[in-house]
Design an enzyme around this catalytic site. Sequence first.
Site, PDB file in Angstrom:
ATOM      1  N   CYS A 100     -21.372   5.021  -5.556  1.00  0.00           N
ATOM      2  CA  CYS A 100     -21.192   5.713  -6.832  1.00  0.00           C
ATOM      3  C   CYS A 100     -20.567   7.098  -6.665  1.00  0.00           C
ATOM      4  CB  CYS A 100     -22.506   5.824  -7.590  1.00  0.00           C
ATOM      5  SG  CYS A 100     -23.808   6.684  -6.685  1.00  0.00           S
TER       6      CYS A 100
ATOM      7  N   TYR B 265     -20.284  -3.741  -5.344  1.00  0.00           N
ATOM      8  CA  TYR B 265     -19.561  -3.086  -6.435  1.00  0.00           C
ATOM      9  C   TYR B 265     -19.209  -1.658  -6.048  1.00  0.00           C
ATOM     10  CZ  TYR B 265     -23.878  -0.567  -7.670  1.00  0.00           C
ATOM     11  OH  TYR B 265     -24.960   0.243  -7.647  1.00  0.00           O
TER      12      TYR B 265
ATOM     13  N   ARG C  57      17.464  -1.829   2.571  1.00  0.00           N
ATOM     14  CA  ARG C  57      16.024  -1.725   2.758  1.00  0.00           C
ATOM     15  C   ARG C  57      15.357  -2.064   1.435  1.00  0.00           C
ATOM     16  NH1 ARG C  57      16.614   4.733   3.642  1.00  0.00           N
ATOM     17  NH2 ARG C  57      17.247   5.282   1.530  1.00  0.00           N
TER      18      ARG C  57
ATOM     19  N   LYS D  89      15.888   0.651   9.576  1.00  0.00           N
ATOM     20  CA  LYS D  89      17.360   0.613   9.474  1.00  0.00           C
ATOM     21  C   LYS D  89      17.947  -0.373  10.470  1.00  0.00           C
ATOM     22  CE  LYS D  89      19.089   4.454   8.402  1.00  0.00           C
ATOM     23  NZ  LYS D  89      19.438   5.882   8.442  1.00  0.00           N
TER      24      LYS D  89
ATOM     25  N   GLY E  28      16.112  11.527   4.528  1.00  0.00           N
ATOM     26  CA  GLY E  28      16.552  12.892   4.796  1.00  0.00           C
ATOM     27  C   GLY E  28      15.653  13.691   5.714  1.00  0.00           C
TER      28      GLY E  28
ATOM     29  N   ARG F 106      22.333   7.611  14.049  1.00  0.00           N
ATOM     30  CA  ARG F 106      21.462   7.763  12.881  1.00  0.00           C
ATOM     31  C   ARG F 106      20.026   7.384  13.229  1.00  0.00           C
ATOM     32  NH1 ARG F 106      24.194   4.805   7.844  1.00  0.00           N
ATOM     33  NH2 ARG F 106      23.081   6.434   6.702  1.00  0.00           N
TER      34      ARG F 106
ATOM     35  N   HIS G 254      19.088  13.075  -2.696  1.00  0.00           N
ATOM     36  CA  HIS G 254      17.869  13.372  -1.951  1.00  0.00           C
ATOM     37  C   HIS G 254      16.705  13.650  -2.896  1.00  0.00           C
ATOM     38  CE1 HIS G 254      15.059  16.283  -0.046  1.00  0.00           C
ATOM     39  NE2 HIS G 254      15.183  15.478   0.986  1.00  0.00           N
TER      40      HIS G 254
ATOM     41  N   SER H 119     -27.332   2.400  -3.413  1.00  0.00           N
ATOM     42  CA  SER H 119     -26.061   2.913  -3.921  1.00  0.00           C
ATOM     43  C   SER H 119     -25.684   4.099  -3.049  1.00  0.00           C
ATOM     44  CB  SER H 119     -26.182   3.351  -5.387  1.00  0.00           C
ATOM     45  OG  SER H 119     -24.937   3.833  -5.860  1.00  0.00           O
TER      46      SER H 119
END
Length: 906
Positions: free
Chosen positions: A858, A878, A343, A30, A108, A99, A459, A790
């Site tokens: 895997c 992979y 934002r 903010k 919120g 704030r 909200h 693997s």
Amino acid sequence: MSENRDPQATKFVYDFTEGNKDLKDLLGGKGANLAEMTNLGLPVPPGFTITTEACKVYLDSGEEPTALRDEVSAHLTALEERMGKRLGQPDDPLLVSVRSGAKFSMPGMMDTVLNIGLSDASVTGLVQQSGDERFAWDSYRRLIQMFGKTVLGVDGELFEEALEEAKAAKGVQVDTDLDAADLKKLVKRFKKTVRAEAGREFPQDPREQMDLAVKAVFASWNGDRAKLYRRQERIPHDLGTAVNICSMVFGNLGPDSGTGVAFTRDPASGQQGVYGDYLQNAQGEDVVAGIRNTVPLADLEQLDKNSYDQLMQIMETLENHYKDLCDIEFTIERGRLWMLQTRVGKRTAGAAFRIATQLVDQGLIDEAEALQRVTGAQLAQLMFPKFDEEAKTERIARGIAASPGAAVGKAVFDSYTAIKWSRSGEKVILIRRETNPDDLDGMIAAEGILTSRGGKTSHAAVVARGMGKTCVCGAEELEVDTKRRRMIAPGQIVVEEGDLVSIDGSTGKVYLGEVPVVPSPVVEYFEGRMHAGADDADELVVAVHRMMAYADRVRRLRVRANADNAEDALRARRFGAQGIGLCRTEHMFLGERRLHVERLILADTDQEREEALTLLLPLQKRDFVELFEAMDGLPVTVRLLDPPLHEFLPDITELSVRVALAESRQDANENDLRLLQAVHRLHEQNPMLGLRGVRLGLVIPGLFAMQVRAIAEAAAERREAGGDPRAEVMIPLVGTVQELEIVRDEAEQVIAEVERARNVDLKLSLGTMIELPRAALTAGQIAEAAEFFSFGTNDLTQTVWGFSRDDVEASFFTAYLEKGIFGVSPFETIDKDGVGALVRDAVRAGRAARPDLKLGVCGEHGGDPESVHFFHEVGLDYVSCSPFRIPVARLEAARAADESPGSDHR
């Protein structure tokens, strides 16, 4: 957290003119964006930001930094000089808002207090300066209400009840119908409530108000709802929040004033246009709280065309500057527009894909940046089913489509019930008049959220979109009665707690009962039933197609499938699989074949064993022929038998009872008696750590040789038929290289026999599954006997943590997640520090011993977005996952390879 920080040498306060959008770590999102808008020359009320560093010092020590008070005083004095009035000045008060503003948006979840500086003395001055007695007293009651709840810990319901009683006494429905005299009485009652509940008077000193409010915002970083939200969104807990002190502008000065929230594109669909909510004669909290129904932003053009035109120009400026969807908060004070926040806006999964491709087409970003604007988790959401539009339904209401999806569940009217029922396995829809931050637990537990008030910026809508949760807001036709735990729809249709309801977050429709679902168009696209180039192709499908095409061009990691039969293999191939990374042969021994395996395990003689193997061989071979045909030209890794032994034996309790009953009748079956003796002999207390995997292959002669022969003969048959089989044999649960060497030697002998008999060169590779800590720690030795690794991260996680997955997830994982011990289950996302460290070390040692070692994973982690990034980082070749998660893995593999530094699209 603060041991390396020197509070005395740190600058803790920045004027809005000193910061910029790149200082989010220090100024929070903010504060950084307020500074950026100030630098752009946009109309931002003057103010300053207290940094996250000050918050961290406060949270560490319980005290503010010594230098902070003097810095705040200096900036406050400069603000007073600029505004020409002092904070809380009796005849002409400067009022400020206090704030929160963390690096990542947490809508919120933390605290805000408006109208700081009002007191019994200055409210009179505000009356004189504004010329509006009602406005002044309304602002004062808001301050006491927010300050009492946020700073002094007074139950907010007490203020709400007093407000409702004041409206009832006046015979009005909304608070804007209360006049100055009503609000004066309310202020008096609010102050009395503060005195009774907080044990002190409401502070009249404006500086004390501001200082206490700042501390309350700091403390709210560690509030229960903020911590829960961070765990849900995986936001680090050590960031702290900045505090923004901004001169007040007022939207509650009458019909020529108001407040609103705007989006530069629709956050639900991604479409360009005028999107947002506006509320006349209101302050900002009224919009996001959803307590009064807003009007569409487009209506502002008729209400105040000058402000509307200026806002449209500013929105275009901000979107072009940030090169993304912007979420904007603004206030109009007597015809003058002020920007209170901007934002990068939260968006739905569908909107993310559409917006990313739109921005590429507009030349604002390139494809590489677009890839960072979408995630695998969002793609997974788009693959969820949707409601069948042709099904017979009973629509009872329609609200605002706030966050898409098809959600069905039992109606519940409070968060406690939502959590309780959800933990019992029930799917629920949380129904409220409007949600507030205290409802977060229930929103997480629910399948979807339905409110009768609020709009796309309420909200409920903002939080639901952030979580990817289905949400319908502002269904005004519904009368929600939380006390009687029911809602009433038009036509006097009563929905009691526990009744099934269905909500469509894409259309805003609310249905009574359960509506059937159908596959999403994105799944149909991956299945090949919808083509992105077709005239009737969904715009979303086109966007997904473009992102996936780019992803496949840039990713390094290949993506394979976990599949055990031809049908799954073909589906995986349609989803983009580049082979099979795990074929679990134990899944081929279900049904009638289970008896053959049981016979093999219980065989007492070589002849019995050979007979069982002879029966199994052609069945296995046929399975592999079909699998190799489905995956022709692509690698297929076949894991040899790896079930816990008990899966192929009769249940010991059931068999014991059967034998006992037969003996009592004196008609015991000889086979059952023999079987019971064998089951007792082979019974294991912990089968997952017992006779399974390579151990089974070594103990039962001929078992693995039969499987390898079936693989080799199937590959030879496919080769003879003109196919291109690429089989890989994986030996499971290896803990020492000697186990692997014995099985490998036997397998090589069988393969050579088949090659000679069929006159073919099969080129089958032999490797192992790394699923035990010892295997990972001795990977350098094992690599000398293996052509590939693997990583079986499911079992590796169990053995590293000492967890039995089937037991712990139901017993204590919920408590561990709630207490923050886990941010996420280690079975869902790989534990980088423990399991991941073993994987990393095994990769390094394995490649050192055998540079051409092929490496994959895997376990189900292969389809988890965050884990895919880890596997890319450590250098695997992979990942392999279930067919449905293949597109997710493809996308995340590309994002891992092509990540842009500084990208922030949480």
